[in-house]
Design an enzyme around this catalytic site. Structure first.
Site, short mmCIF file in Angstrom:
data_model
loop_
_atom_site.label_atom_id
_atom_site.label_comp_id
_atom_site.label_asym_id
_atom_site.label_seq_id
_atom_site.Cartn_x
_atom_site.Cartn_y
_atom_site.Cartn_z
CG ASN A 1 9.28 -4.84 9.44
OD1 ASN A 1 8.39 -4.02 9.24
ND2 ASN A 1 10.42 -4.50 9.96
CG ASP A 2 9.85 -5.09 4.63
OD1 ASP A 2 9.90 -4.05 5.31
OD2 ASP A 2 10.85 -5.73 4.30
#
Lengths: 102, 480
Positions: free
Chosen positions: B406-407
């Protein structure tokens, strides 16, 4: 001030070693590819388990009737061994996977 | 004679540590390097047990205690290290690191106790002859350093372990950083007072330093976000190295000194390298915790609409693509989906699809975490692209499959200066033609930040556990 200078004088070999080891540590790690960072961290973790030697010495010198020292020393040896053995085994397991594909 | 052999043992130990670390720098020699270091360690330990003599020429005793400690530790260590899942590796490293820190702290405590007994004073350390005072001060200095660093490393590692385990969450109170600095100053102040003036209540002060150091270790790691945990573990790793080196000074022991300092220096550099990979400074990691900034950024990101894709559509899209890039993240690790992932890769390759992996340096919970996982599943080494290579290839990629990352693919890191991860290099997946994101839900990632990527028109969401989704995908592609 004088004390410190005397101490440095008496321990100059050790101080040289510390300085050289700092540079050596940086030099050796600087070339490790990022894919090996996790095994490397784990391997370094196992190596600082060398503290076990201190634990063995402290344990071996404790008086037989000093139960506090014996207990704490035993704990230190136990924890230090965990650090060394666990560290090397975990690292080996990680690296085993890297080697299989060669 | 015995002592000279011991010196040689220590020399062998020191050299193998250096060679071992050096050989760890190449995938071909790494395993051998580890074994060499382990062999050197065994030589040093065996030498200490059988050949060590103290200043009075007395050999060690209490062999029963020593051997049972070694035996029990070796058995537990081997079993735990053999049984641990590959996903739990970072926790394991943190746990073993904590053991080393505790060992160093215990050594200081016992040596301090011995010294006090030696002075035959139960209340404190005031009755010292002047001639002995200076040596005693140096001894206390080393003892305190070992105690403080070891305790902080132990307590911090335990917290890092529990955090990665999901046993405890991030915790911070207002002004905690100031309190931490204050606490550290108190610890250092007490240590200087103890060493400087050798007060009557010295014994209590020493134990107070111990307790406060443990507290500091806990408070130091508590507020740091999970995404930064690798950096913290690496830092604590180098702390333990320095604590071990203190033991080297205490006993004039070269192998402890070299091993400890080597790890201390290497660990510090590794920590800095990791911070660089995230484009942040160490200070920023330690003081500016992710969690504290989250509310402000979430307000700036209006949640848009996202579209879902079915497993059969995703299977279709991927089997007719020319080039597929898989971006693994922590979701893959949690789901233990590395084998399913490799199966999917093989299946697609058989259909003539070119499959590669894009590895972000801090994907997962540790640098190289993804490499280790994929290596476990026999994924070929040359299929793993590092971030720079992958970013060059993305424009030519038809489908990017993101598995629980995600990040590290959040475009906010590039174009939103208000984002806490702004400036972190990311995998520029939005350059590819289509992006399929596998996540368990729309919940934000570990850093707690919304990801605009999910709302882009070319992105489709494929919800579910990574392993389950991959198995379904494999079944679908086979039936096509």
């Amino acid at each position: 001030m004088g004390n410190i200078l005397t101490w440095i004088d008496h321990h100059q070999q050790m101080i040289y070693i510390v300085v050289l080891m700092v540079f050596l540590g940086i030099e050796v790690i600087g070339r490790v590819p990022s894919v090996l960072h996790t095994p490397l961290m784990s391997g370094a973790n196992a190596i600082h388990g060398v503290v076990i030697i201190g634990a063995i010495i402290v344990m071996g010198r404790a008086n037989q009737d000093n139960y506090i020292a014996l207990t704490l020393g035993f704990l230190a040896v136990l924890l230090g061994t965990l650090n060394v053995v666990g560290g090397f085994v975990v690292t080996d397991r990680m690296l085993e996977m890297f080697r299989k594909r060669k | 004679m015995g002592i000279s052999i011991l010196t040689v043992c220590y020399l062998v130990g020191s050299i193998t540590f250096i060679i071992g670390l050096k050989m760890l720098s190449s995938p071909v020699s790494a395993r051998k390097g580890n074994l060499i270091a382990a062999a050197g360690m065994s030589v040093a330990i065996a030498g200490t047990i059988f050949l060590y003599k103290d200043d009075n020429g007395e050999p060690l005793h209490n062999y029963g205690w020593i051997f049972s400690g070694l035996l029990i530790g070796a058995i537990i260590g081997t079993i735990v290290a053999r049984k641990v899942k590959m996903t739990a590796m970072p926790e394991m490293v943190s746990l073993f690191n904590g053991m080393g820190g505790a060992c160093a702290a215990l050594i200081s405590i016992i040596e301090f106790g011995h010294a006090i007994d030696h002075l035959k004073s139960s209340t404190g350390i005031e009755v010292i002859q002047t001639s002995y005072q200076n040596d005693f001060r140096i001894f206390l200095l080393i003892c305190c350093a070992g105690l403080i660093i070891g305790s902080v490393s132990f307590a911090g590692s335990m917290i890092a372990w529990a955090k990665l385990n999901g046993k405890i969450r991030d915790f911070a109170f207002k002004g905690q950083h100031l309190f931490n600095i204050f606490l550290l100053l108190v610890i250092l102040g007490l240590a200087s007072y103890l060493i400087g003036s050798l007060p009557a209540g010295g014994k209590m002060i020493f134990y107070l330093i111990f307790v406060l150091s443990l507290l500091y270790g806990i408070l130091f790691v508590m507020p740091i976000g999970g995404a930064d945990m690798p950096v913290v573990i690496s830092l604590l790793n180098s702390f333990t190295g320095i604590a071990a080196a203190c033991g080297g000074f205490l006993y004039n022991n070269m192998v402890m000194l070299t091993g400890g300092i080597l790890v201390g220096a290497a660990g510090t550099l590794l920590t800095i390298l990791m911070c660089k990979a995230m484009n942040r400074s160490l200070k920023n990691v330690l003081i500016g915790s992710f969690g504290a900034k989250t509310p402000a950024t979430q307000a700036g990101h209006p949640a848009g609409t996202y579209k879902e894709i079915s497993v059969s559509d995703a299977a279709m899209v991927m089997s007719y693509a020319h080039k597929v890039m898989i971006v693994p993240g922590y979701g893959l690790a949690v789901a233990q989906a590395q084998h399913a992932c490799h199966d999917l890769e093989k299946l697609l390759e058989n259909k003539g699809v070119d499959v590669k992996y894009a590895i972000h340096p801090v994907a997962g919970r540790m640098p190289g975490h993804m490499n280790v996982l994929l290596a476990e599943a026999d994924v070929s080494y040359d299929k793993l692209l590092e971030m720079e290579q992958a970013n060059e290839e993305f424009p030519g990629i038809d489908v990017v499959l993101i598995l629980g990352a995600n990040d590290v693919v959040n475009p906010a890191a590039k174009n939103d200066p208000s984002s806490p991860i702004y400036g972190m290099p990311i995998l520029e997946v939005e350059l590819a033609k289509t992006v399929i994101v596998n996540k368990r839900s729309m919940k934000p990632g570990y850093a707690g930040i919304e990801n605009a990527l999910f709302f882009q028109p070319k992105t489709s969401m494929l919800f579910g556990d990574a392993k389950k989704v991959l198995q379904d995908l494999i079944a679908e592609i086979k039936s096509l």
